[in-house]
Design an enzyme around this catalytic site. Structure first.
Site, PDB file in Angstrom:
ATOM      1  CD  GLU A   1     -70.705 -42.256  14.339  1.00 27.52           C
ATOM      2  OE1 GLU A   1     -70.351 -40.951  14.302  1.00 27.52           O
ATOM      3  OE2 GLU A   1     -70.314 -43.200  13.798  1.00 27.52           O
TER       4      GLU A   1
ATOM      5  CD  GLU B   1     -68.589 -41.379   9.882  1.00 28.39           C
ATOM      6  OE1 GLU B   1     -67.261 -41.121   9.757  1.00 28.39           O
ATOM      7  OE2 GLU B   1     -69.395 -40.580  10.413  1.00 28.39           O
TER       8      GLU B   1
HETATM    9  O1  AHR Z   1     -68.369 -40.275  16.994  1.00 29.21           O
HETATM   10  C1  AHR Z   1     -67.065 -39.573  16.412  1.00 29.21           C
HETATM   11  C2  AHR Z   1     -66.649 -40.093  15.293  1.00 29.21           C
HETATM   12  O2  AHR Z   1     -67.523 -39.406  14.082  1.00 29.21           O
HETATM   13  C3  AHR Z   1     -66.888 -41.450  14.809  1.00 29.21           C
HETATM   14  O3  AHR Z   1     -65.875 -42.603  15.123  1.00 29.21           O
HETATM   15  C4  AHR Z   1     -67.218 -41.556  13.368  1.00 29.21           C
HETATM   16  O4  AHR Z   1     -67.871 -42.643  12.974  1.00 29.21           O
HETATM   17  C5  AHR Z   1     -67.713 -40.126  13.132  1.00 29.21           C
HETATM   18  O5  AHR Z   1     -66.908 -39.499  12.083  1.00 29.21           O
END
Ligand code: AHR
Length: 528
Positions: free
Chosen positions: A315, A196
């Site tokens: 994610e 990110e």
């Molecule tokens: O999964 C929780 C968080 O969400 C992670 O650390 C990040 O990559 C995202 O913003």
């Protein structure tokens, strides 16, 4: 939905108006074994473990607990993981990775530093690191997917980690691993280049061009160490980012030739409490995938490459209640411990359908995360709990195999009121949402159909029309449903949201399957 609107939709879907009028209610799914969307890469059903809250410490690793094995791994969690058979797990972050020095987490544990971890303002003891993670993966039968630090870290430190993990011996970093007691290399194939990096919250956040150049440099150095790597660049962290798509374009214009894939992330919220809208959000995720594919293919043309990138949705989950991220400088603080209810599980099921439908370009996807932190599994000091979202995930892991089929689906639709302005899917003209959301896979001698029924009020019929292969036997037919969309499991009441057996449809070339209101259901059939 009005009869007139269904008739219109049905005509668009190729039915005659007369048929459409006669057919108000049932959905029809054409299942043709010859029509394949994609070979399923099982890594589409992966998950994620971050050094965050109680995910690692008290989640997978708790030496001193009566539940720990000789390595300190929680035996109850090991058993759950072995049963789930998750194909790949991303580690160690997440936001955590952007400030992580992997050297702190290797070598004799008594020499490992206790550090102030800055992504979540927690204390990181470093008692669990890369080697413990790989050992844990081997113990549960999953592949490690490692992320490197491109925040405070450098291309050089990323290449050093690859050398530590993947070279057998005879170099500085591989010999260090040997000296730590790991004679055989870990052979980690797939790597994320940071996390990110488009987000202002990210340690080391930078512009797209800066990141793209750093990622290209890291990729070149990492591949020099190990030519066989698969490398994933950081794409936009959410469609809500003002830089959405522009970030991806600029990053790829810097590193297209050096990487194999780009990442996507998405977390759902039901903060407005509209369940009909909420259960349609998996369609927004499919749109996001299509938009990122468009950018990849645009840049492919610009750089005149013959290579087509694939996508890593590394994610995704529901996450909107347990949002606070301040660990208050504690070890294993309770952070992001989202409690999942029935409607969350239905949306997770719908998302698995969406990912299956997009399997041609999405090869890796990770339910974020696996234990305690926004997770299907929760631990207490004495037990492990299966949250509601565990069940659709477990079904996909158990049943989705072989090829993803290209289905023909005709379903009634409903229309949502127009959402507010802003990037990322809001402010768009309303689009019809099918009540029935369907995906299917077929493997040698078996087929599996997954259905989300978004109708909050009524049971619906799904007519399965089979071409080519036809079921000879129903092997399993189950549903996740209930009267209360907000019902959730807890340590006190662990079975409020659990699968129920569903009456199996009679086998044949046309099968009428009744699925309950507010449900996610699976039909597993042996083919004749
Ligand atoms: O999964 C929780 C968080 O969400 C992670 O650390 C990040 O990559 C995202 O913003």
């Amino acid at each position: 939905m009005s009869r007139r609107r269904f008739a219109k939709h049905a005509v668009a879907a190729g039915l005659s108006v007369a048929m459409a009028k006669a057919q108000r209610g049932p959905a029809r799914v054409l299942v043709d074994g010859r029509r394949t969307k994609a070979e399923l890469d099982r890594r589409l059903l992966g998950s994620f473990l971050e050094h965050l809250g109680r995910a690692v410490y008290q989640g997978v690793y708790e030496p001193g607990s009566a539940l720990a094995d000789e390595k300190g791994f929680r035996k109850d969690v090991l058993a759950e993981m072995r049963e789930l058979k998750v194909p790949v797990i991303r580690y160690p972050g997440g936001n955590f990775v952007s400030g992580y020095n992997w050297l702190d987490g290797v070598g004799p544990s008594k020499h490992r530093p206790r550090v102030l971890e800055r992504a979540w303002n927690s204390i990181e003891t470093n008692q669990f690191g890369t080697n413990e993670f790989v050992e844990w993966c081997r113990a549960v039968g999953t592949e490690p997917l490692l992320a490197t630090n491109l925040g405070t870290g450098t291309p050089e430190s990323s290449a050093a980690l690859v050398e530590y993990c993947n070279i057998e011996k005879g170099t500085k970093w591989s010999d260090l691993r040997q000296s730590h007691g790991y004679a055989a290399p870990h052979r980690v194939k797939t790597w994320c280049l940071g996390n990110e990096m488009d987000g202002r919250w990210q340690i080391g956040h930078m512009t797209a061009v800066e990141y793209g150049r750093k990622a290209a440099d890291a990729a070149r150095q990492m591949r020099t160490v190990d030519r066989g790597l698969e490398l994933i660049a950081c794409g936009s962290s959410s469609p809500g980012m003002v830089t959405y798509l522009e970030w991806d374009r600029q990053v790829l214009e810097e590193c297209y030739n050096e990487v194999d894939a780009i990442s996507l992330h998405r977390y759902y919220s039901n903060s407005d409490g509209n369940a009909s809208r909420y259960l349609s959000l998996n369609l927004e995720l499919e749109r996001q995938i299509q938009e990122i594919i468009a950018v990849c293919d645009y840049v492919r043309g610009r750089v005149r490459s013959s290579k087509r990138l694939w996508l890593s949705f590394d994610e995704w989950n529901v996450w909107y209640r347990a949002r606070g991220g301040d660990g208050k400088r504690q070890e294993a603080p309770r952070l992001l411990e989202e409690v999942y209810n029935l409607e969350d599980a239905l949306l997770v099921g719908g998302t698995l359908n969406a990912l299956l439908r997009q399997a041609e370009r999405v090869r890796v996807a990770c339910l974020a995360q696996i234990v305690n932190v926004i997770a299907p599994l929760m631990t207490s000091s004495t037990q492990v709990l299966r949250q509601s979202i565990y069940y659709p995930y477990a079904w996909a892991l158990k049943y989705a195999k072989g090829r993803v089929l290209d289905l023909g689906v005709e379903s009634e639709t409903y229309t949502l009121p127009r959402a507010g302005g802003g990037p990322g899917g809001q402010g768009r003209a309303p689009e019809p949402v099918p009540y029935m959301d369907v995906a299917a896979t077929m493997d040698a001698g078996e087929c599996c159909v997954f259905v989300l029924n978004r109708d909050l009020e009524a049971e619906r019929e799904v007519e399965l029309v089979w071409h080519d292969a036809t079921p000879a036997k129903v092997l399993a037919c189950e549903t996740l449903t209930g009267a209360d969309l907000k019902a959730a499991n807890s340590f006190e009441q662990p079975r409020r949201v659990v699968p129920q057996r569903l009456e199996a449809p009679r086998v044949g070339s046309r099968m009428t399957w009744k699925v309950p209101a507010r449900s996610y259901s699976v039909l597993h059939a042996g083919l004749g």
